[in-house]
Design a protein around this motif. Sequence first.
Motif, PDB file in Angstrom:
ATOM      1  N   GLY A 141     -60.365  87.426  32.489  1.00  0.00           N
ATOM      2  CA  GLY A 141     -59.018  86.869  32.572  1.00  0.00           C
ATOM      3  C   GLY A 141     -58.768  86.188  33.896  1.00  0.00           C
ATOM      4  O   GLY A 141     -57.809  85.444  34.053  1.00  0.00           O
ATOM      5  N   GLY A 142     -59.576  86.512  34.872  1.00  0.00           N
ATOM      6  CA  GLY A 142     -59.469  85.836  36.154  1.00  0.00           C
ATOM      7  C   GLY A 142     -58.259  86.255  36.980  1.00  0.00           C
ATOM      8  O   GLY A 142     -57.592  87.257  36.704  1.00  0.00           O
ATOM      9  N   LEU A 143     -57.979  85.391  37.976  1.00  0.00           N
ATOM     10  CA  LEU A 143     -56.927  85.694  38.951  1.00  0.00           C
ATOM     11  C   LEU A 143     -55.545  85.705  38.329  1.00  0.00           C
ATOM     12  O   LEU A 143     -54.719  86.568  38.635  1.00  0.00           O
ATOM     13  CB  LEU A 143     -56.998  84.679  40.093  1.00  0.00           C
ATOM     14  CG  LEU A 143     -55.977  84.871  41.216  1.00  0.00           C
ATOM     15  CD1 LEU A 143     -56.136  86.244  41.863  1.00  0.00           C
ATOM     16  CD2 LEU A 143     -56.156  83.779  42.273  1.00  0.00           C
ATOM     17  N   GLU A 144     -55.267  84.806  37.419  1.00  0.00           N
ATOM     18  CA  GLU A 144     -53.927  84.737  36.827  1.00  0.00           C
ATOM     19  C   GLU A 144     -53.630  85.984  36.010  1.00  0.00           C
ATOM     20  O   GLU A 144     -52.516  86.518  36.038  1.00  0.00           O
ATOM     21  CB  GLU A 144     -53.805  83.494  35.951  1.00  0.00           C
ATOM     22  CG  GLU A 144     -53.727  82.193  36.721  1.00  0.00           C
ATOM     23  CD  GLU A 144     -52.561  82.207  37.691  1.00  0.00           C
ATOM     24  OE1 GLU A 144     -51.451  82.683  37.313  1.00  0.00           O
ATOM     25  OE2 GLU A 144     -52.731  81.770  38.838  1.00  0.00           O
ATOM     26  N   ALA A 145     -54.634  86.511  35.310  1.00  0.00           N
ATOM     27  CA  ALA A 145     -54.438  87.737  34.539  1.00  0.00           C
ATOM     28  C   ALA A 145     -54.159  88.919  35.479  1.00  0.00           C
ATOM     29  O   ALA A 145     -53.304  89.772  35.195  1.00  0.00           O
ATOM     30  CB  ALA A 145     -55.675  88.012  33.685  1.00  0.00           C
ATOM     31  N   ALA A 146     -54.868  88.937  36.613  1.00  0.00           N
ATOM     32  CA  ALA A 146     -54.654  90.013  37.594  1.00  0.00           C
ATOM     33  C   ALA A 146     -53.253  89.943  38.173  1.00  0.00           C
ATOM     34  O   ALA A 146     -52.573  90.963  38.331  1.00  0.00           O
ATOM     35  CB  ALA A 146     -55.706  89.927  38.696  1.00  0.00           C
ATOM     36  N   ARG A 147     -52.815  88.718  38.469  1.00  0.00           N
ATOM     37  CA  ARG A 147     -51.461  88.556  39.044  1.00  0.00           C
ATOM     38  C   ARG A 147     -50.397  88.962  38.027  1.00  0.00           C
ATOM     39  O   ARG A 147     -49.416  89.614  38.363  1.00  0.00           O
ATOM     40  CB  ARG A 147     -51.247  87.104  39.468  1.00  0.00           C
ATOM     41  CG  ARG A 147     -52.112  86.701  40.669  1.00  0.00           C
ATOM     42  CD  ARG A 147     -51.932  85.244  41.009  1.00  0.00           C
ATOM     43  NE  ARG A 147     -50.560  84.964  41.462  1.00  0.00           N
ATOM     44  CZ  ARG A 147     -50.120  83.749  41.790  1.00  0.00           C
ATOM     45  NH1 ARG A 147     -50.931  82.699  41.664  1.00  0.00           N
ATOM     46  NH2 ARG A 147     -48.882  83.581  42.212  1.00  0.00           N
ATOM     47  N   GLY A 148     -50.584  88.612  36.781  1.00  0.00           N
ATOM     48  CA  GLY A 148     -49.620  88.994  35.755  1.00  0.00           C
ATOM     49  C   GLY A 148     -49.566  90.492  35.558  1.00  0.00           C
ATOM     50  O   GLY A 148     -48.486  91.086  35.425  1.00  0.00           O
ATOM     51  N   ALA A 149     -50.746  91.131  35.549  1.00  0.00           N
ATOM     52  CA  ALA A 149     -50.774  92.590  35.383  1.00  0.00           C
ATOM     53  C   ALA A 149     -50.088  93.283  36.554  1.00  0.00           C
ATOM     54  O   ALA A 149     -49.347  94.265  36.381  1.00  0.00           O
ATOM     55  CB  ALA A 149     -52.235  93.052  35.250  1.00  0.00           C
ATOM     56  N   GLN A 182     -45.547  96.214  38.979  1.00  0.00           N
ATOM     57  CA  GLN A 182     -44.526  96.355  40.030  1.00  0.00           C
ATOM     58  C   GLN A 182     -43.135  96.581  39.427  1.00  0.00           C
ATOM     59  O   GLN A 182     -42.330  97.350  39.956  1.00  0.00           O
ATOM     60  CB  GLN A 182     -44.518  95.114  40.919  1.00  0.00           C
ATOM     61  CG  GLN A 182     -45.730  95.030  41.844  1.00  0.00           C
ATOM     62  CD  GLN A 182     -45.815  93.683  42.556  1.00  0.00           C
ATOM     63  OE1 GLN A 182     -45.404  92.640  41.993  1.00  0.00           O
ATOM     64  NE2 GLN A 182     -46.363  93.686  43.764  1.00  0.00           N
ATOM     65  N   GLU A 183     -42.845  95.916  38.320  1.00  0.00           N
ATOM     66  CA  GLU A 183     -41.557  96.120  37.648  1.00  0.00           C
ATOM     67  C   GLU A 183     -41.442  97.555  37.143  1.00  0.00           C
ATOM     68  O   GLU A 183     -40.389  98.193  37.279  1.00  0.00           O
ATOM     69  CB  GLU A 183     -41.413  95.133  36.491  1.00  0.00           C
ATOM     70  CG  GLU A 183     -41.178  93.699  36.931  1.00  0.00           C
ATOM     71  CD  GLU A 183     -40.965  92.787  35.735  1.00  0.00           C
ATOM     72  OE1 GLU A 183     -41.452  93.124  34.626  1.00  0.00           O
ATOM     73  OE2 GLU A 183     -40.279  91.752  35.896  1.00  0.00           O
ATOM     74  N   ARG A 184     -42.498  98.057  36.560  1.00  0.00           N
ATOM     75  CA  ARG A 184     -42.494  99.448  36.069  1.00  0.00           C
ATOM     76  C   ARG A 184     -42.366 100.418  37.256  1.00  0.00           C
ATOM     77  O   ARG A 184     -41.699 101.450  37.171  1.00  0.00           O
ATOM     78  CB  ARG A 184     -43.774  99.721  35.279  1.00  0.00           C
ATOM     79  CG  ARG A 184     -43.841  98.975  33.964  1.00  0.00           C
ATOM     80  CD  ARG A 184     -45.261  98.952  33.427  1.00  0.00           C
ATOM     81  NE  ARG A 184     -45.747 100.318  33.174  1.00  0.00           N
ATOM     82  CZ  ARG A 184     -47.033 100.599  32.955  1.00  0.00           C
ATOM     83  NH1 ARG A 184     -47.943  99.629  32.982  1.00  0.00           N
ATOM     84  NH2 ARG A 184     -47.403 101.849  32.729  1.00  0.00           N
ATOM     85  N   TRP A 185     -43.039 100.069  38.356  1.00  0.00           N
ATOM     86  CA  TRP A 185     -42.985 100.907  39.583  1.00  0.00           C
ATOM     87  C   TRP A 185     -41.546 101.044  40.087  1.00  0.00           C
ATOM     88  O   TRP A 185     -41.068 102.145  40.358  1.00  0.00           O
ATOM     89  CB  TRP A 185     -43.869 100.246  40.653  1.00  0.00           C
ATOM     90  CG  TRP A 185     -43.910 100.995  41.976  1.00  0.00           C
ATOM     91  CD1 TRP A 185     -43.008 100.946  42.975  1.00  0.00           C
ATOM     92  CD2 TRP A 185     -44.937 101.882  42.404  1.00  0.00           C
ATOM     93  NE1 TRP A 185     -43.378 101.738  44.014  1.00  0.00           N
ATOM     94  CE2 TRP A 185     -44.580 102.345  43.696  1.00  0.00           C
ATOM     95  CE3 TRP A 185     -46.122 102.335  41.843  1.00  0.00           C
ATOM     96  CZ2 TRP A 185     -45.360 103.221  44.438  1.00  0.00           C
ATOM     97  CZ3 TRP A 185     -46.911 103.218  42.570  1.00  0.00           C
ATOM     98  CH2 TRP A 185     -46.534 103.654  43.848  1.00  0.00           C
TER      99      TRP A 185
END
Length: 411
Positions: free
Chosen positions: A301-309, A314-317
């Motif tokens: 998924g690359g960098l964009e997938a990591a940023r989205g995850a 962070q929202e859940r946190w």
Amino acid sequence: MPVASDDPGRWGRVDADGTVYVRTAEGERSIGSWQAGEPAEGLAHFARRFDDVRTEVELLDTRLTSGAGDPKQALTSVRTIKESLAEAHVVGDLAALATKLDALVIKAEAAVEAGKVAKEAARVEAVAKKQALVDEAEGLANESTQWKVAGDRLRQMLDEWKAVRGVDRKTDEQLWRRFAKARDAFNRRRGSHFADLDRQRSTAKQRKQEIVEEAERIAESGDWGDTATRYKDLMTEWKAAGRAPKDADDALWQRFRGAQDKFFARRSDAFSERDAEFGENAKLKEELLAEAEQIDPAGTGGLEAARGALYKLQERWDAIGKVPREKVRELEGRLRAVEERVRGAVDAQWRRSDPEAEARVAQFRERVEQFESQAAKARSAGNDRKAKEAEAQAAQWREWLAAAEESLASR
């Protein structure tokens, strides 16, 4: 001195008509008449009267020797007896008795004088004692703030004053006026002190009443931090207010402590509930971190997938809420490590694909060449000043060019 009644005939006689005579150094002297019985009985009667006088004289001598009795009164008695010998109706050794009385006069006079000296010494000592009491009383009146101790001492001093005898009336009155004035001054100063103290205590009572009312009013507050700080401030204000009357002070203190205990009990209960909630939050965040630490910017998924995850995590946190204070650093540190790993990957990609960096290198190189050309032309024209200025500008742009080339090469 012989007892006259043992041998009255030695000192007198009774003639045929009953006249009684006593023998003296000047001759015989008629002392009376005896008609009631035998002449020897009459002579014995007057001899016993002499013995009574002699006994009185010996008693006076004994008292003077022992110091008993009043020397002045003894001297008067001795002189009276001596003056009466010239006409005394007694039979006995009047010459010896007179000699004895002369010695007693001297002895009594000496005792009287000694008594005067002793009396004066006693007077001086008594005056000194009362003077010392006056000085002490004046010191207490002017300086002492030990109100109970000084008051007790002044009462004791009054008893000591009454026990001192022998001061002449004039001196005693003068000292008493000073002593009484000092006691009055102390009592006035003490009364003024306690009046001020009563006023201070009344003010303290009013101020503490206000403090208690505020303490009771904020006892139901749920603003734990500010209210706890306010209770600390109220305690400081309580101490600064001073003492109220004891009964009121004790009652107000109980109310203050009661309000304070009520608030802190509520806070403790709230913190216990919060800690339980925060503990559960910590467990949820630890589970969330287990997911976060699996994020791989270089993975599928690359960098964009990591940023989205990471963004969703962070929202859940944030939605989970707070954790116990002692867990904050650990949990936030682990999340920050994940964030920095993702951010580092993003920054690296940006640096690798930044067209502006290459444009800056070309721009800096062009400027260096421009200023070097200007310097060469100025030098050929013989304008050293402009040549040096252009060379300095070229050197500056050359430094910036080197920095830009180094930055570009490190990507």
